[in-house]
Design a protein around this motif. Structure first.
Motif, PDB file in Angstrom:
ATOM      1  N   UNK A 139      13.667  74.866 -31.590  1.00 41.86           N
ATOM      2  CA  UNK A 139      14.477  75.006 -32.802  1.00 41.86           C
ATOM      3  C   UNK A 139      15.921  74.606 -32.485  1.00 41.86           C
ATOM      4  N   UNK A 140      16.321  73.441 -32.949  1.00 42.87           N
ATOM      5  CA  UNK A 140      17.655  72.926 -32.628  1.00 42.87           C
ATOM      6  C   UNK A 140      18.751  73.713 -33.320  1.00 42.87           C
ATOM      7  N   UNK A 155      27.550  71.134 -29.480  1.00 44.74           N
ATOM      8  CA  UNK A 155      27.954  70.424 -30.692  1.00 44.74           C
ATOM      9  C   UNK A 155      28.254  68.952 -30.420  1.00 44.74           C
ATOM     10  N   UNK A 156      28.524  68.618 -29.146  1.00 50.17           N
ATOM     11  CA  UNK A 156      28.733  67.218 -28.789  1.00 50.17           C
ATOM     12  C   UNK A 156      27.412  66.511 -28.512  1.00 50.17           C
ATOM     13  N   UNK A 157      26.395  67.285 -28.131  1.00 48.25           N
ATOM     14  CA  UNK A 157      25.113  66.709 -27.718  1.00 48.25           C
ATOM     15  C   UNK A 157      24.164  66.517 -28.897  1.00 48.25           C
ATOM     16  N   UNK A 158      24.055  67.527 -29.754  1.00 47.57           N
ATOM     17  CA  UNK A 158      23.129  67.437 -30.888  1.00 47.57           C
ATOM     18  C   UNK A 158      23.817  66.681 -32.014  1.00 47.57           C
ATOM     19  N   UNK A 159      23.529  65.393 -32.079  1.00 47.92           N
ATOM     20  CA  UNK A 159      24.156  64.485 -33.034  1.00 47.92           C
ATOM     21  C   UNK A 159      23.075  63.667 -33.741  1.00 47.92           C
ATOM     22  N   UNK A 160      23.395  63.058 -34.867  1.00 48.61           N
ATOM     23  CA  UNK A 160      22.409  62.191 -35.532  1.00 48.61           C
ATOM     24  C   UNK A 160      21.898  61.074 -34.629  1.00 48.61           C
ATOM     25  N   UNK A 199      20.931  64.835 -40.313  1.00 49.78           N
ATOM     26  CA  UNK A 199      22.362  65.072 -40.471  1.00 49.78           C
ATOM     27  C   UNK A 199      22.725  66.409 -39.840  1.00 49.78           C
ATOM     28  N   UNK A 200      23.971  66.526 -39.402  1.00 44.17           N
ATOM     29  CA  UNK A 200      24.514  67.812 -38.966  1.00 44.17           C
ATOM     30  C   UNK A 200      25.498  68.254 -40.044  1.00 44.17           C
ATOM     31  N   UNK A 201      25.112  69.271 -40.791  1.00 47.03           N
ATOM     32  CA  UNK A 201      25.933  69.778 -41.882  1.00 47.03           C
ATOM     33  C   UNK A 201      26.409  71.192 -41.555  1.00 47.03           C
ATOM     34  N   UNK A 202      27.448  71.634 -42.230  1.00 50.17           N
ATOM     35  CA  UNK A 202      27.944  72.999 -42.068  1.00 50.17           C
ATOM     36  C   UNK A 202      27.420  73.863 -43.206  1.00 50.17           C
ATOM     37  N   UNK A 203      26.960  75.058 -42.871  1.00 53.05           N
ATOM     38  CA  UNK A 203      26.513  75.995 -43.898  1.00 53.05           C
ATOM     39  C   UNK A 203      27.740  76.663 -44.535  1.00 53.05           C
ATOM     40  N   UNK A 204      27.525  77.591 -45.451  1.00 52.75           N
ATOM     41  CA  UNK A 204      28.632  78.240 -46.149  1.00 52.75           C
ATOM     42  C   UNK A 204      29.490  79.093 -45.217  1.00 52.75           C
ATOM     43  N   UNK A 205      28.938  79.436 -44.039  1.00 50.52           N
ATOM     44  CA  UNK A 205      29.707  80.191 -43.053  1.00 50.52           C
ATOM     45  C   UNK A 205      30.401  79.279 -42.050  1.00 50.52           C
ATOM     46  N   UNK A 206      30.254  77.968 -42.247  1.00 52.85           N
ATOM     47  CA  UNK A 206      30.905  77.008 -41.361  1.00 52.85           C
ATOM     48  C   UNK A 206      30.130  76.703 -40.094  1.00 52.85           C
ATOM     49  N   UNK A 207      28.886  77.175 -39.998  1.00 53.60           N
ATOM     50  CA  UNK A 207      28.090  76.921 -38.806  1.00 53.60           C
ATOM     51  C   UNK A 207      27.322  75.618 -38.955  1.00 53.60           C
ATOM     52  N   UNK A 208      27.241  74.814 -37.890  1.00 55.70           N
ATOM     53  CA  UNK A 208      26.506  73.545 -37.980  1.00 55.70           C
ATOM     54  C   UNK A 208      25.007  73.783 -38.025  1.00 55.70           C
ATOM     55  N   UNK A 209      24.295  72.914 -38.733  1.00 54.32           N
ATOM     56  CA  UNK A 209      22.848  73.006 -38.795  1.00 54.32           C
ATOM     57  C   UNK A 209      22.262  71.611 -38.954  1.00 54.32           C
ATOM     58  N   UNK A 210      21.045  71.448 -38.396  1.00 55.56           N
ATOM     59  CA  UNK A 210      20.350  70.169 -38.468  1.00 55.56           C
ATOM     60  C   UNK A 210      19.538  70.107 -39.749  1.00 55.56           C
TER      61      UNK A 210
END
Length: 250
Positions: free
Chosen positions: A189-190, A215-220, A232-243
């Motif tokens: 689970x990335x 955050x530098x490694x898991x990229x598109x 895509x790597x998007x930010x959720x409403x809490x500002x956390x990145x997610x795939x």
């Protein structure tokens, strides 16, 4: 504080090369490092090579410890003796490589670990009676009771439900920060890697595809090259990145 670094590691099974030339910067205690990659990429073999269970090229550099038993490997399948109770199996792990005399501090440590993993109620049940997820939690207890300074966890959440996955990863992140333990954890689970792991090491096609801050490694680009998906790597409403995966790439 303990620190681990890999230099040109390689491993084979017979004449079959599993991976080669895996090197990392220093992985410091107090943090979780995700080890990711496609199925059969060599993640389990890498853990066995680091733990000294498999010979091969390269060097595992370990500093900040005086112990020759600082590294503990938690495999996916422990093959635990089903006639033992949970408590007996954890006690047996605690006594591995030492005398069989048991003191009160060791028993208290077992109680604390079972409580922390919310499995105290399983203490006197036989391992053979447990579900796969319950056995996985017992395996974590067996590893932690040995007080490792470097813990290699091979897919420790694969059999757990979502609540238990989050509970275990949060617990391990907190434990690493408090104890200074270095934890390498194989994950599929990335989003869990992005949430809980400071660093990420990617293995693909028998080589290290990337290693560094998560955050530098898991990229598109990495996801397309290694996992063959458009994502895509998007930010959720809490500002956390997610795939967010859009398509598989043929």
């Amino acid at each position: 504080m303990v620190a681990l670094a890999l230099e040109n590691l390689g491993a084979r099974y017979g004449k079959v090369r599993i991976f080669e030339d895996i090197s990392t910067d220093i992985l410091r205690g107090g943090e979780l490092t995700a080890v990711i990659g496609p199925n059969a990429a060599g993640k389990s073999t890498l853990f066995k090579r680091i733990a000294g269970l498999l010979k091969g090229e390269g060097v595992v550099h370990l500093s900040g410890t005086a112990s020759d038993k600082a590294i503990c490997y938690m495999p996916q399948d422990t093959g635990a003796n089903a006639v033992l109770t949970v408590y007996e199996s954890v006690l047996l792990a605690a006594k591995q490589g030492s005398t069989w005399k048991v003191d009160e501090d060791e028993l208290k440590a077992i109680d604390r670990i079972l409580k922390a993993l919310s499995i105290s109620d399983l203490a006197f049940r036989n391992l053979g009676e447990l579900s796969g997820g319950q056995r996985q939690l017992v395996s974590i207890a067996q590893a932690l009771v040995r007080n490792p300074e470097v813990l290699l966890m091979d897919e420790p959440t694969s059999a757990l439900d979502l609540f238990r996955q989050v509970e275990v990863l949060h617990f391990m992140s907190d434990l690493a920060a408090r104890s200074g333990m270095a934890v390498l954890i194989a994950l599929h689970d990335l989003n869990h890697a992005l949430r809980y792991c400071a660093n990420t090491l990617v293995i693909a096609d028998g080589r290290m595809a990337a290693c560094g801050p998560t955050r530098d490694v898991i990229t598109p680009d990495m996801l397309r090259e290694v996992y063959r998906v458009d994502a895509r790597i998007e930010s959720c409403t809490l500002g956390r990145p997610m795939v967010i995966v859009d398509n598989a790439v043929n």
